[in-house]
Write a protein that holds these residues in place. Structure first.
Motif, PDB file in Angstrom:
ATOM      1  N   ARG A 171       0.848  -1.211   0.000  1.00 29.92           N
ATOM      2  CA  ARG A 171       0.000   0.000   0.000  1.00 29.92           C
ATOM      3  C   ARG A 171       0.874   1.248   0.000  1.00 29.92           C
ATOM      4  N   GLN A 172       1.880   1.226   0.843  1.00 32.24           N
ATOM      5  CA  GLN A 172       2.752   2.403   0.930  1.00 32.24           C
ATOM      6  C   GLN A 172       3.479   2.665  -0.383  1.00 32.24           C
ATOM      7  N   ARG A 173       3.913   1.585  -1.027  1.00 30.57           N
ATOM      8  CA  ARG A 173       4.628   1.728  -2.313  1.00 30.57           C
ATOM      9  C   ARG A 173       3.713   2.427  -3.330  1.00 30.57           C
ATOM     10  N   ILE A 174       2.460   1.972  -3.381  1.00 33.71           N
ATOM     11  CA  ILE A 174       1.516   2.541  -4.352  1.00 33.71           C
ATOM     12  C   ILE A 174       1.239   4.005  -4.012  1.00 33.71           C
ATOM     13  N   LEU A 175       0.960   4.268  -2.734  1.00 32.25           N
ATOM     14  CA  LEU A 175       0.577   5.641  -2.351  1.00 32.25           C
ATOM     15  C   LEU A 175       1.753   6.606  -2.510  1.00 32.25           C
ATOM     16  N   LYS A 176       2.963   6.123  -2.312  1.00 29.83           N
ATOM     17  CA  LYS A 176       4.125   7.001  -2.484  1.00 29.83           C
ATOM     18  C   LYS A 176       4.300   7.437  -3.936  1.00 29.83           C
ATOM     19  N   GLU A 177       3.845   6.591  -4.852  1.00 29.49           N
ATOM     20  CA  GLU A 177       3.945   6.923  -6.284  1.00 29.49           C
ATOM     21  C   GLU A 177       3.195   8.220  -6.608  1.00 29.49           C
ATOM     22  N   LEU A 178       2.177   8.487  -5.798  1.00 27.44           N
ATOM     23  CA  LEU A 178       1.323   9.665  -6.058  1.00 27.44           C
ATOM     24  C   LEU A 178       2.068  10.981  -5.866  1.00 27.44           C
ATOM     25  N   TRP A 179       2.913  10.998  -4.841  1.00 23.09           N
ATOM     26  CA  TRP A 179       3.409  12.296  -4.367  1.00 23.09           C
ATOM     27  C   TRP A 179       4.742  12.668  -4.997  1.00 23.09           C
TER      28      TRP A 179
END
Ligand SMILES: C[C@@]1(CC(=O)O)c2cc3[nH]c(cc4nc(cc5[nH]c(cc(n2)[C@H]1CCC(=O)O)[C@@](C)(CC(=O)O)[C@@H]5CCC(=O)O)C(CC(=O)O)=C4CCC(=O)O)c(CCC(=O)O)c3CC(=O)O
Ligand SMILES: NC(=O)C1=CN([C@@H]2O[C@H](COP(=O)(O)OP(=O)(O)OC[C@H]3O[C@@H](n4cnc5c(N)ncnc54)[C@H](O)[C@@H]3O)[C@@H](O)[C@H]2O)C=CC1
Length: 215
Positions: free
Chosen positions: A178-186
């Motif tokens: 989850r963190q890997r995916i969400l970090k892609e956003l920022w």
């Protein structure tokens, strides 16, 4: 003498009783701000502003049309001493202190448990500005700038982000995924993309990251 350094927190207000003593323009601003939450609001003052009158008439605020008396704060979670009479504010703060309630004194920056920040709200996003009583005028001026810089599009983006987070929690068991995916956003341009109403670009980044073998 060294100045106090204040600690910013966001309080959960749902159902909690907030008592405001005083019904002038300052009390009105405090009540307006409390009304953004689900607090129960009580105002005690012999006269109040037209806006407060309207809120009382609409049942949004409980009004006691009289001067403050000792014992008025019973059951309060937080208390505002916001009259224009320093000795009354003093009495209110004294009762609050004796009862172990947190209080804010509108006429004295360095008395009381907290000072109110200037707030910009965009749905669940709250951007707060505080000068700790040094210059409320500056806090307001910065608030005005932030109001321009962070428009209603941030509410929409945050709603989407909140939903995305829930979905990812449901579908990806491993927090690292989850963190890997969400970090892609920022990335550097994300805030500008939100500002330009380009939510589809954020959605695209997530879609790519979610592809099998995605980054
Ligand atoms: C300590 C604090 C205690 C508290 O109230 O929690 C406090 C105290 C006092 N304010 C005074 C004056 C003004 N206050 C405003 C405006 C706001 N004041 C707010 C907060 C706070 N004000 C807390 C510190 C916040 C901080 O420093 O960051 C805001 C941010 C939020 C809010 O009130 O909800 C809101 C703006 C946002 C909004 O409008 O949304 C303006 C501007 C205007 O009205 O246009 C003026 C005139 C200009 C000036 O003085 O700068 C006076 C002097 C009275 C006198 O001179 O006699 C005192 C008493 C003292 O200094 O002792
Ligand atoms: N925190 C802030 O942002 C600011 C604070 N202030 C301070 O806040 C004080 C209040 O300012 P305003 O709202 O503009 O004053 P105001 O004169 O508009 O209102 C005062 C209110 O207090 C009520 N009141 C008076 N005696 C009372 C009593 N014994 N019991 C209950 N209520 C009583 C009055 O009926 C009135 O509703 C000012 O004296 C000033 O020191 C002023 C400007 C900004």
């Amino acid at each position: 003498m060294a100045k106090d350094t204040y600690f910013p927190i966001c309080l959960r207000m749902k159902g909690r009783l907030c008592t405001v003593v005083g019904g002038g323009s300052v009390a009105e601003r405090k009540i307006r701000s409390l009304m953004d939450t689900d607090a129960r609001i009580k105002v005690i003052a012999p006269r109040w502003t037209p806006a407060i009158t309207k809120w009382i008439d609409e049942g949004l605020v409980l009004g006691e049309s009289r001067v403050y008396r000792d014992g008025d704060l019973k059951g309060s979670f937080i208390v505002y001493a916001s009259t224009d009479v320093p000795s009354v504010n003093e009495q209110v703060c004294l009762e609050a202190e004796q009862e172990g309630m947190m209080f804010n004194r509108s006429d004295q920056a360095d008395t009381g448990d907290w000072v109110d920040p200037a707030v910009v709200r965009r749905g669940q996003l709250a951007i707060t500005v505080s000068t700790g009583g040094a210059s409320p005028g500056m806090a307001k001026a910065i608030q005005c700038e932030l109001q321009q810089e962070y428009g209603p599009e941030f509410e929409e983006a945050l709603d989407w982000l909140a939903g995305l987070r829930v979905t990812l929690k449901e579908t990806l068991a491993d927090p690292r995924d989850r963190q890997r995916i969400l970090k892609e956003l920022w990335t550097e341009d994300t805030i500008d993309q939100i500002r330009n109403g380009e939510l589809h670009k954020l959605k695209q980044k997530i879609a790519v990251a979610l592809e099998p073998g995605g980054k």
